[in-house]
Design an enzyme around this catalytic site. Structure first.
Site, mmCIF file in Angstrom:
data_model
loop_
_atom_site.group_PDB
_atom_site.id
_atom_site.type_symbol
_atom_site.label_atom_id
_atom_site.label_comp_id
_atom_site.label_asym_id
_atom_site.label_seq_id
_atom_site.Cartn_x
_atom_site.Cartn_y
_atom_site.Cartn_z
ATOM 1 N N SER A 115 0.706 -1.339 -0.013
ATOM 2 C CA SER A 115 0.276 0.043 0.747
ATOM 3 C C SER A 115 0.778 1.315 -0.232
ATOM 4 O O SER A 115 2.176 0.998 -0.004
ATOM 5 C CB SER A 115 -1.299 0.061 1.303
ATOM 6 O OG SER A 115 -1.367 1.373 1.938
ATOM 7 N N TYR A 139 -1.854 0.119 9.716
ATOM 8 C CA TYR A 139 -2.035 -0.340 8.859
ATOM 9 C C TYR A 139 -0.975 -0.180 8.181
ATOM 10 O O TYR A 139 -0.090 -1.488 7.515
ATOM 11 C CB TYR A 139 -3.581 -0.215 8.085
ATOM 12 C CG TYR A 139 -3.473 -0.145 7.014
ATOM 13 C CD1 TYR A 139 -4.002 -2.079 6.243
ATOM 14 C CD2 TYR A 139 -3.305 0.876 5.841
ATOM 15 C CE1 TYR A 139 -3.880 -2.301 5.575
ATOM 16 C CE2 TYR A 139 -3.170 0.138 4.435
ATOM 17 C CZ TYR A 139 -3.412 -0.864 4.140
ATOM 18 O OH TYR A 139 -3.445 -1.657 3.028
ATOM 19 N N LYS A 143 2.121 -3.669 6.316
ATOM 20 C CA LYS A 143 2.102 -3.369 5.427
ATOM 21 C C LYS A 143 4.000 -3.566 4.973
ATOM 22 O O LYS A 143 4.122 -4.289 4.455
ATOM 23 C CB LYS A 143 1.750 -2.774 4.066
ATOM 24 C CG LYS A 143 -0.242 -2.684 4.081
ATOM 25 C CD LYS A 143 -0.024 -4.331 3.437
ATOM 26 C CE LYS A 143 -1.675 -4.360 3.270
ATOM 27 N NZ LYS A 143 -2.174 -5.290 2.672
HETATM 28 C C1 WQD Z 1 -9.794 9.602 0.151
HETATM 29 C C2 WQD Z 1 -10.341 11.711 0.349
HETATM 30 C C3 WQD Z 1 -10.873 11.922 1.897
HETATM 31 C C4 WQD Z 1 -14.934 10.523 2.733
HETATM 32 C C5 WQD Z 1 -7.295 5.515 2.534
HETATM 33 C C6 WQD Z 1 -6.715 4.150 3.432
HETATM 34 C C7 WQD Z 1 -4.786 4.109 2.450
HETATM 35 C C8 WQD Z 1 -5.796 2.961 1.235
HETATM 36 C C9 WQD Z 1 -7.101 3.882 0.835
HETATM 37 C C10 WQD Z 1 -5.127 0.370 1.764
HETATM 38 C C11 WQD Z 1 -9.657 11.705 1.208
HETATM 39 C C12 WQD Z 1 -12.582 12.444 1.003
HETATM 40 C C13 WQD Z 1 -13.275 10.683 2.069
HETATM 41 C C14 WQD Z 1 -15.579 10.012 2.925
HETATM 42 C C15 WQD Z 1 -14.194 12.801 2.195
HETATM 43 N N1 WQD Z 1 -6.197 2.458 1.773
HETATM 44 N N2 WQD Z 1 -13.260 11.885 1.619
HETATM 45 N N3 WQD Z 1 -15.388 12.083 2.788
HETATM 46 O O1 WQD Z 1 -8.083 8.372 3.041
HETATM 47 O O2 WQD Z 1 -6.762 8.656 0.879
HETATM 48 O O3 WQD Z 1 -7.337 6.308 1.959
HETATM 49 O O4 WQD Z 1 -7.952 3.995 1.891
HETATM 50 O O5 WQD Z 1 -4.111 1.195 1.027
HETATM 51 O O6 WQD Z 1 -4.065 3.280 3.431
HETATM 52 O O7 WQD Z 1 -6.003 5.391 4.638
HETATM 53 O O8 WQD Z 1 -8.711 7.111 0.952
HETATM 54 O O9 WQD Z 1 -11.108 6.825 0.155
HETATM 55 O O10 WQD Z 1 -10.958 7.216 2.657
HETATM 56 O O11 WQD Z 1 -10.047 8.712 1.178
HETATM 57 O O12 WQD Z 1 -14.456 13.377 1.934
HETATM 58 O O13 WQD Z 1 -16.425 10.543 3.678
HETATM 59 O O14 WQD Z 1 -11.726 11.766 0.428
HETATM 60 O O15 WQD Z 1 -10.398 13.549 2.828
HETATM 61 O O16 WQD Z 1 -9.931 13.428 0.696
HETATM 62 P P1 WQD Z 1 -7.386 8.035 1.991
HETATM 63 P P2 WQD Z 1 -10.066 7.273 1.565
#
Ligand code: WQD
Length: 324
Positions: A115, A139, A143
């Protein structure tokens, strides 16, 4: 080849299983169905219901295979900070079991779902594989630690591995062959879809005061079918080169929360109510990959990771599920 896909009933695993079958391999899926789905299994593949903490069962499944692809992990970064025990057990003990079973079964090739969370807060953008690895959540640590264990097994046991550092996986098989929707999604695109379906009253946009194009968070969303192809290319590469590889898989495009939301409104034709709320703690403003190494070594680039395909294929999966 005879491929054992551990975690092959899950979101990414089922797409990897589909791609492996499409490329003519013999596939065995090993999954405990804790977050995977029976509906994600294909009749052409052998299915073994089992847990990665059950070493004898895992070893029996590995026997006689040529390659192992390991995608069985828990993956909620936020949860890992409050339940590290769960992440230690599944992602560390589970990975060690898989690696040991692979070696004991005489298999010398393994592809591991890593990741971009291994990098932590970006020191520069785009993030290449030389970027420092300082995970900000447990997490990401699990990894990175698994990559390090694999590095030792490469030296000590001759196990060749590919660790694929995915950025933000999204989208569904464009041919509509994957049916299971994640049970409790927390990632942006499924949350947008659940809002479009009326399963949630609104999308909370976590902050609009970042230094990004429109103030909202920017991420590198990579289509899960692109990731699946990446696994097969990586497998071929380690096999041909008899060498291990750690490589990013990202689209190299940065999409903001609002860009995804607007595209989803256009494609679904639904209003998708949204509200700006404070930033989510720990969220970086922007994460974008360099996939130059994947291009150079594997000849891999993202093909289906444009915003329209990401949203359209996800919406199609929600419609097929009856939720829309
Ligand atoms: C994306 C963007 C949020 C939800 C996570 C894990 C990471 C990886 C992938 C596995 C950000 C914004 C989100 C919402 C929002 N996992 N958002 N409202 O945090 O980049 O990564 O998933 O490997 O380890 O941390 O992904 O989809 O949660 O967020 O505004 O309800 O969407 O702030 O900018 P993230 P995400």
């Amino acid at each position: 080849m005879k491929i054992l896909i551990v975690g092959g009933a899950g979101y990414i695993g089922s797409h990897v299983a589909r791609e492996s079958l499409d490329q003519g391999h013999e596939v065995t899926v090993y999954d405990n169905l804790s977050s995977g789905f029976r509906t994600n299994l294909f009749p052409e593949a052998i299915f073994i219901e089992g847990d990665i903490l059950d070493y004898p069962a895992l070893l029996a499944a590995a026997m006689g295979r040529d390659v192992v692809i390991h995608l069985a992990a828990v993956k909620a970064a936020g949860e890992s900070m409050v339940k590290p025990e769960k992440y230690s057990l599944n992602n560390l003990c589970g990975a060690v079991n898989i690696i040991n079973a692979t070696c004991e079964a005489g298999i010398r090739r393994l592809v591991f779902s890593s990741s971009a969370a291994t990098y932590g807060e970006p020191a520069y953008i785009p993030i290449d594989e030389k970027h420092p690895t300082r995970p900000e959540n447990y997490y990401g640590f699990t990894k990175l630690e698994t990559e390090r264990i694999l590095g030792w097994y490469d030296k000590l046991k001759g196990l060749r591995f590919a660790a694929l550092r995915y950025f933000n996986a999204a989208g569904y098989d464009a041919k509509g062959r994957i049916h299971g929707l994640e049970k409790v999604p927390a990632n942006l695109l499924p949350v947008i879809m659940e809002t479009a379906c009326g399963m949630r009253s609104e999308l909370q946009v976590f902050g609009d005061d970042y230094e990004t194009k429109d103030g909202t968070g920017v991420r590198d969303y990579v289509h899960v079918s692109d990731l699946a192809r990446g696994h097969m290319s990586a497998l071929k590469w380690i096999d041909e080169n008899d060498e291990s590889l750690i490589v990013n898989l990202g689209s190299e495009a940065g999409l903001s929360v609002l860009e995804l939301l607007e595209t989803a409104r256009r494609i679904t034709g639904r209003p998708i109510p949204s509200r700006i709320v404070p930033r989510r703690p720990g969220d970086p403003a922007k994460l974008v990959a360099s996939s130059a190494l994947a291009k150079e070594k594997l000849g891999w680039t993202a093909r289906e990771s444009d915003v329209t395909t990401l949203v359209q294929t996800t919406w199609d999966a929600y419609k097929r599920s009856g939720k829309a």
